[in-house]
Design a protein around this motif. Structure first.
Motif, mmCIF file in Angstrom:
data_model
loop_
_atom_site.group_PDB
_atom_site.id
_atom_site.type_symbol
_atom_site.label_atom_id
_atom_site.label_comp_id
_atom_site.label_asym_id
_atom_site.label_seq_id
_atom_site.Cartn_x
_atom_site.Cartn_y
_atom_site.Cartn_z
ATOM 1 N N UNK A 110 32.028 -32.343 16.545
ATOM 2 C CA UNK A 110 32.725 -33.541 16.077
ATOM 3 C C UNK A 110 32.470 -34.709 17.024
ATOM 4 N N UNK A 111 32.502 -34.446 18.328
ATOM 5 C CA UNK A 111 32.201 -35.499 19.301
ATOM 6 C C UNK A 111 30.755 -35.961 19.175
ATOM 7 N N UNK A 112 29.847 -35.010 18.949
ATOM 8 C CA UNK A 112 28.435 -35.376 18.809
ATOM 9 C C UNK A 112 28.196 -36.209 17.554
ATOM 10 N N UNK A 113 28.878 -35.893 16.466
ATOM 11 C CA UNK A 113 28.744 -36.698 15.251
ATOM 12 C C UNK A 113 29.237 -38.127 15.483
ATOM 13 N N UNK A 114 30.240 -38.279 16.338
ATOM 14 C CA UNK A 114 30.698 -39.621 16.704
ATOM 15 C C UNK A 114 29.618 -40.360 17.492
ATOM 16 N N UNK A 115 28.977 -39.661 18.421
ATOM 17 C CA UNK A 115 27.880 -40.257 19.189
ATOM 18 C C UNK A 115 26.716 -40.623 18.275
ATOM 19 N N UNK A 116 26.425 -39.776 17.304
ATOM 20 C CA UNK A 116 25.322 -40.048 16.375
ATOM 21 C C UNK A 116 25.621 -41.265 15.498
ATOM 22 N N UNK A 246 28.606 -35.463 8.279
ATOM 23 C CA UNK A 246 29.946 -35.788 8.766
ATOM 24 C C UNK A 246 30.997 -35.541 7.685
ATOM 25 N N UNK A 247 30.716 -35.939 6.453
ATOM 26 C CA UNK A 247 31.676 -35.749 5.364
ATOM 27 C C UNK A 247 31.910 -34.272 5.085
ATOM 28 N N UNK A 248 30.839 -33.476 5.099
ATOM 29 C CA UNK A 248 30.964 -32.034 4.869
ATOM 30 C C UNK A 248 31.778 -31.377 5.971
ATOM 31 N N UNK A 249 31.490 -31.725 7.211
ATOM 32 C CA UNK A 249 32.176 -31.119 8.355
ATOM 33 C C UNK A 249 33.649 -31.510 8.380
ATOM 34 N N UNK A 250 33.920 -32.808 8.294
ATOM 35 C CA UNK A 250 35.296 -33.293 8.397
ATOM 36 C C UNK A 250 36.109 -32.897 7.174
ATOM 37 N N UNK A 275 34.139 -22.299 4.095
ATOM 38 C CA UNK A 275 33.627 -23.651 3.886
ATOM 39 C C UNK A 275 33.398 -24.389 5.198
ATOM 40 N N UNK A 276 34.330 -24.255 6.142
ATOM 41 C CA UNK A 276 34.168 -25.048 7.365
ATOM 42 C C UNK A 276 33.436 -24.316 8.484
ATOM 43 N N UNK A 277 33.373 -22.993 8.438
ATOM 44 C CA UNK A 277 32.731 -22.270 9.535
ATOM 45 C C UNK A 277 31.336 -21.753 9.197
ATOM 46 N N UNK A 282 24.822 -23.950 7.952
ATOM 47 C CA UNK A 282 23.698 -23.541 7.113
ATOM 48 C C UNK A 282 23.055 -24.724 6.399
ATOM 49 N N UNK A 283 23.882 -25.663 5.947
ATOM 50 C CA UNK A 283 23.374 -26.785 5.154
ATOM 51 C C UNK A 283 22.907 -27.971 5.992
ATOM 52 N N UNK A 284 23.420 -28.124 7.199
ATOM 53 C CA UNK A 284 23.060 -29.293 8.014
ATOM 54 C C UNK A 284 21.552 -29.466 8.188
ATOM 55 N N UNK A 285 20.801 -28.406 8.529
ATOM 56 C CA UNK A 285 19.344 -28.589 8.665
ATOM 57 C C UNK A 285 18.680 -29.029 7.363
ATOM 58 N N UNK A 286 19.163 -28.507 6.230
ATOM 59 C CA UNK A 286 18.583 -28.899 4.947
ATOM 60 C C UNK A 286 18.882 -30.364 4.635
ATOM 61 N N UNK A 287 20.097 -30.813 4.940
ATOM 62 C CA UNK A 287 20.470 -32.198 4.671
ATOM 63 C C UNK A 287 19.610 -33.148 5.497
#
Length: 299
Positions: A110-116, A246-250, A275-277, A282-287
């Motif tokens: 979550x912190x890294x997504x904020x940095x991104x 970010x939307x998927x994770x949050x 869904x959250x774990x 799994x989907x982040x690399x594809x996105x």
């Protein structure tokens, strides 16, 4: 009243009682786990080996893949092993490790997504200062801050969760050790202590959320002022994968932890936990690789 340390093990939720369904669960989770390992491993290897990808955006993406590998490796292997051997047990120390590592990886992500989001804001809104504000030293410092914040946050929650007294046995109604499920076993006074920390954590998380939302408001305003359609398309291609991740994770994690009590049942909790774990790592690399030509070529 029994203290939590008096338990040598916890009992996790079993997906099924029949042997055939247990093996089916093992096979499905194994396929998902291998897909996540392959996809994230390819991104890590591509970014590390291709000099064209040695930029801040791909450096942060490499860190995101490392965190995704860590989070999914914390939950699935133990669940698969239990299904394969027809067991439900996890040791007390194993449960502590699961909670610590999962909170660590997810809060650091979550912190890294904020940095991104900050990286995308500088790239779109202040492109002339991009190399100055996000040089290699600044990138390493921001990534290290994201990992360190996850470690401190996890240390706080884990240290506050497991010394509590357990009054309701040792059966965790989830396929991995999860703080809300462990707190259901505790006494009310211990639960209030954890609730206070959750309030502080929610305020910090909300601050990061507001920062990301405001950043994207500025980004979209800047993109709409770009005169060429090709330039707008390129800018959106840079930002939309991060916004989708970010939307998927949050969305999945916030709904799992902040859903109303009336919307709680073992089956709903199980689906939300998956869904959250499981889904985001799994989907982040594809996105990220779906519309990224550089990354596709490197892979």
């Amino acid at each position: 009243m029994s203290n939590s340390s008096s338990f040598r093990e916890f009992l996790l939720l079993a997906f099924a009682d029949r042997r055939e369904l247990q093996l089916l669960h093992f096979s499905l989770f194994l396929a998902i786990y291998l897909a996540a390992l392959l996809a994230n491993g390819l991104i890590i290897t591509a970014v590390a080996c291709d000099h064209r990808l040695h930029t801040p955006m791909y450096f942060f993406l490499l860190n995101l893949s490392l965190l995704d590998l860590g989070s999914i490796s914390t939950t699935l292997p133990k669940s698969m092993a239990n299904s394969l051997w027809g067991s439900r047990t996890i040791s007390y120390l194993g449960c502590v490790a699961q909670v610590f590592l999962l909170v660590f990886f997810m809060s650091a992500e979550y912190s890294l997504l904020t940095v991104m989001a900050y990286d995308r804001y500088i790239a779109i809104c202040r492109p002339l200062h991009y190399r100055t504000l996000l040089d290699s030293r600044a990138c390493v410092q921001m990534a290290a801050a994201a990992w360190a914040s996850g470690f401190l946050y996890s240390l706080l929650h884990t240290g506050n969760t497991f010394p509590i007294a357990l009054c309701q046995g040792n059966e965790v109604e989830q396929f991995f050790c999860e703080i809300p499920q462990i707190l259901k076993l505790s006494c009310s006074d211990s639960y209030l202590r954890e609730a206070g920390i959750n309030v502080i954590s929610s305020c910090l998380a909300f601050g990061c959320f507001i920062f990301i939302v405001v950043s994207y408001m500025q980004i979209f305003r800047a993109v709409l002022r770009i005169p060429s359609e090709q330039g707008q398309h390129k800018a959106f291609s840079m930002c939309l994968p991060h916004l989708a991740v970010f939307s998927l994770f949050v969305g999945s994690s916030f709904f799992a932890y902040l859903k109303p009590p009336s919307f709680t049942s073992p089956s709903i909790d199980l689906v939300l936990a998956v869904l959250y774990s499981v889904v985001p790592p799994t989907l982040n690399p594809l996105i990220y690789s779906m519309r990224n030509r550089k990354l596709q070529d490197a892979v």
